[in-house]
Design an enzyme around this catalytic site. Structure first.
Site, PDB file in Angstrom:
ATOM      1  N   LYS A 193      -2.465   2.380 -19.936  1.00 45.86           N
ATOM      2  CA  LYS A 193      -1.128   2.054 -19.455  1.00 45.86           C
ATOM      3  C   LYS A 193      -1.274   1.049 -18.320  1.00 45.86           C
ATOM      4  O   LYS A 193      -1.947   1.325 -17.321  1.00 45.86           O
ATOM      5  CB  LYS A 193      -0.413   3.314 -18.966  1.00 45.86           C
ATOM      6  CG  LYS A 193       0.964   3.009 -18.388  1.00 45.86           C
ATOM      7  CD  LYS A 193       1.724   4.260 -18.020  1.00 45.86           C
ATOM      8  CE  LYS A 193       3.069   3.919 -17.417  1.00 45.86           C
ATOM      9  NZ  LYS A 193       3.848   5.104 -17.068  1.00 45.86           N
ATOM     10  N   LYS A 246       0.164   0.847 -23.737  1.00 46.57           N
ATOM     11  CA  LYS A 246       1.495   0.565 -23.208  1.00 46.57           C
ATOM     12  C   LYS A 246       1.409  -0.509 -22.139  1.00 46.57           C
ATOM     13  O   LYS A 246       0.599  -0.361 -21.237  1.00 46.57           O
ATOM     14  CB  LYS A 246       2.052   1.862 -22.604  1.00 46.57           C
ATOM     15  CG  LYS A 246       3.381   1.696 -21.914  1.00 46.57           C
ATOM     16  CD  LYS A 246       3.742   2.992 -21.268  1.00 46.57           C
ATOM     17  CE  LYS A 246       5.045   2.789 -20.517  1.00 46.57           C
ATOM     18  NZ  LYS A 246       5.441   3.951 -19.796  1.00 46.57           N
TER      19      LYS A 246
HETATM   20  C1  PBG Z   1       6.863   7.140 -16.148  1.00 49.67           C
HETATM   21  C2  PBG Z   1       7.048   6.209 -17.307  1.00 49.67           C
HETATM   22  C3  PBG Z   1       7.403   4.842 -17.283  1.00 49.67           C
HETATM   23  C4  PBG Z   1       7.631   4.469 -18.616  1.00 49.67           C
HETATM   24  C5  PBG Z   1       7.358   5.584 -19.417  1.00 49.67           C
HETATM   25  N1  PBG Z   1       6.976   6.651 -18.591  1.00 49.67           N
HETATM   26  C6  PBG Z   1       7.659   3.919 -16.138  1.00 49.67           C
HETATM   27  C7  PBG Z   1       6.607   3.651 -15.166  1.00 49.67           C
HETATM   28  O1  PBG Z   1       5.425   3.962 -15.340  1.00 49.67           O
HETATM   29  O2  PBG Z   1       6.962   3.113 -14.117  1.00 49.67           O
HETATM   30  C8  PBG Z   1       8.110   3.116 -19.064  1.00 49.67           C
HETATM   31  C9  PBG Z   1       8.709   3.025 -20.429  1.00 49.67           C
HETATM   32  C10 PBG Z   1       9.542   1.807 -20.706  1.00 49.67           C
HETATM   33  O3  PBG Z   1       9.592   0.839 -19.909  1.00 49.67           O
HETATM   34  O4  PBG Z   1      10.175   1.788 -21.770  1.00 49.67           O
HETATM   35  N2  PBG Z   1       5.611   7.413 -15.717  1.00 49.67           N
END
Ligand code: PBG
Length: 327
Positions: A193, A246
């Site tokens: 991520k 991601k």
């Molecule tokens: C929270 C999380 C996030 C997303 C999914 N879980 C945001 C972040 O890490 O700040 C983002 C998903 C999206 O932008 O569609 N931990």
């Protein structure tokens, strides 16, 4: 003469030689949940997506199920006054998200319900981990994530999805789930991520942006590829059942890399900002949604994703059914 065009001559031939297929089985639909009743509140930076209260969400889910779309990931939008430094509301007995999961699974036992594990929706600091003097503490965060995960498993979530990027969290969560008897609850780890600019609309939806600093000490540097593989090896060792990359579109090479290096199913999160870009271009008449949306999802799958989390899941499901779809 060798002529590749012979295999492109008719729709039937193209269908026969098509290498990548995608059905609703390959999709997960992200949904935002709020407490209360009668709420269907559009997210301005992600048109066509809403913050739903459960009573409004259930008919929406029913529609999806009828379209053959059965997999959902739900995120809670938590009121500011319930947030604190240690995210205690995430496992509180009266937590509306956990209560909603019980009702959801009771009503749709044949659905797959996926959670999100991270402190940010519940944290007064807006970070995924515990904050002390501006630092994000790793090992002190793990028991909180484990507790949150057990509460979610108890509520009936089928798959627990840690999105926090703390080191060792998959192992800590697996151990906690097993100790509590939730041996069948799976873990979909947000393995690679990235600290991406493309989460903006999501943070608008949940009001979960960090109050100070950024997420670069725990989310990955967008410049790194091999580090994604290292995260993957650790997640596999620690007991992940799925690995996620991601965002998806800017990281297709990472999806391909992980797919080649694991036997686990790969998920890719086509994140809010990536969907918002396409919506904006289509609303301006610059791109054709009916063609650009399926091509986009297909590219993620072609890169190696077994499943895609996308805000376009329902529209794609309509397309699979031969129904009218669009913005
Ligand atoms: C929270 C999380 C996030 C997303 C999914 N879980 C945001 C972040 O890490 O700040 C983002 C998903 C999206 O932008 O569609 N931990």
């Amino acid at each position: 003469m060798i002529r590749p065009r012979r295999n492109r001559r008719t729709a039937a031939i193209r269908g026969m030689v098509r290498e990548t297929h995608m059905t609703t089985d390959n999709l997960i639909y992200p949904l935002f949940l709020v407490d209360g009743k009668g709420v269907k509140d559009e997210i301005k930076s992600l048109p066509g997506n809403f913050r739903w209260s459960l009573d409004k969400l259930l008919p929406e889910v029913e529609e999806c199920m009828e379209l053959g779309l059965r997999n959902f990931v739900v995120f809670p939008a938590v009121p500011e006054e319930l947030k604190d430094k240690t995210a205690t509301y995430s496992y509180a007995d009266d937590n509306f998200y956990l209560e909603a999961a019980r009702i959801f699974k009771e009503k749709f036992p044949e659905s797959t319900l996926i959670s999100d594990v991270a402190m940010d929706p519940y944290s007064s600091d807006g970070h995924d981990g515990l904050v002390e003097n501006g630092r994000i503490l790793n090992d002190e965060t793990l028991p909180i994530l484990a507790k949150m995960s057990v509460a979610q498993a108890q509520a009936g979530f089928d798959i627990i999805a840690p999105s926090d990027m703390m080191d060792g969290r998959v192992g800590a969560i697996r151990e906690a789930l097993d100790n509590e008897g939730f041996t069948e609850t799976a873990i979909m780890s947000y393995t690679a991520k990235y600290a991406s600019a493309f989460y903006g609309p999501f943070r608008d939806a949940l009001d979960s942006a960090p109050k100070a600093g950024d997420k670069k000490t725990y989310q990955m540097d967008p410049a790194n590829r091999m580090e994604g593989l290292r995260e993957a090896m650790l997640d596999e060792e620690e007991g992940a059942d799925y690995m996620m990359v991601k965002p998806a579109l800017n990281y297709l090479d990472v999806i391909a890399l992980l797919k080649e290096n694991t036997t686990l199913p790969i998920a890719a999160y086509h994140v809010s900002g990536e969907c918002a870009m396409l919506i904006a271009a289509c609303q301006n008449g610059w791109l054709d949604f009916e063609q650009a949306m399926p091509e986009t999802l297909l590219s993620i799958r072609r890169a190696g994703a077994d499943v895609i989390l996308t805000y376009f899941a329902k529209e794609y499901a309509k397309r699979v059914r031969g129904l009218k779809f669009g913005l």
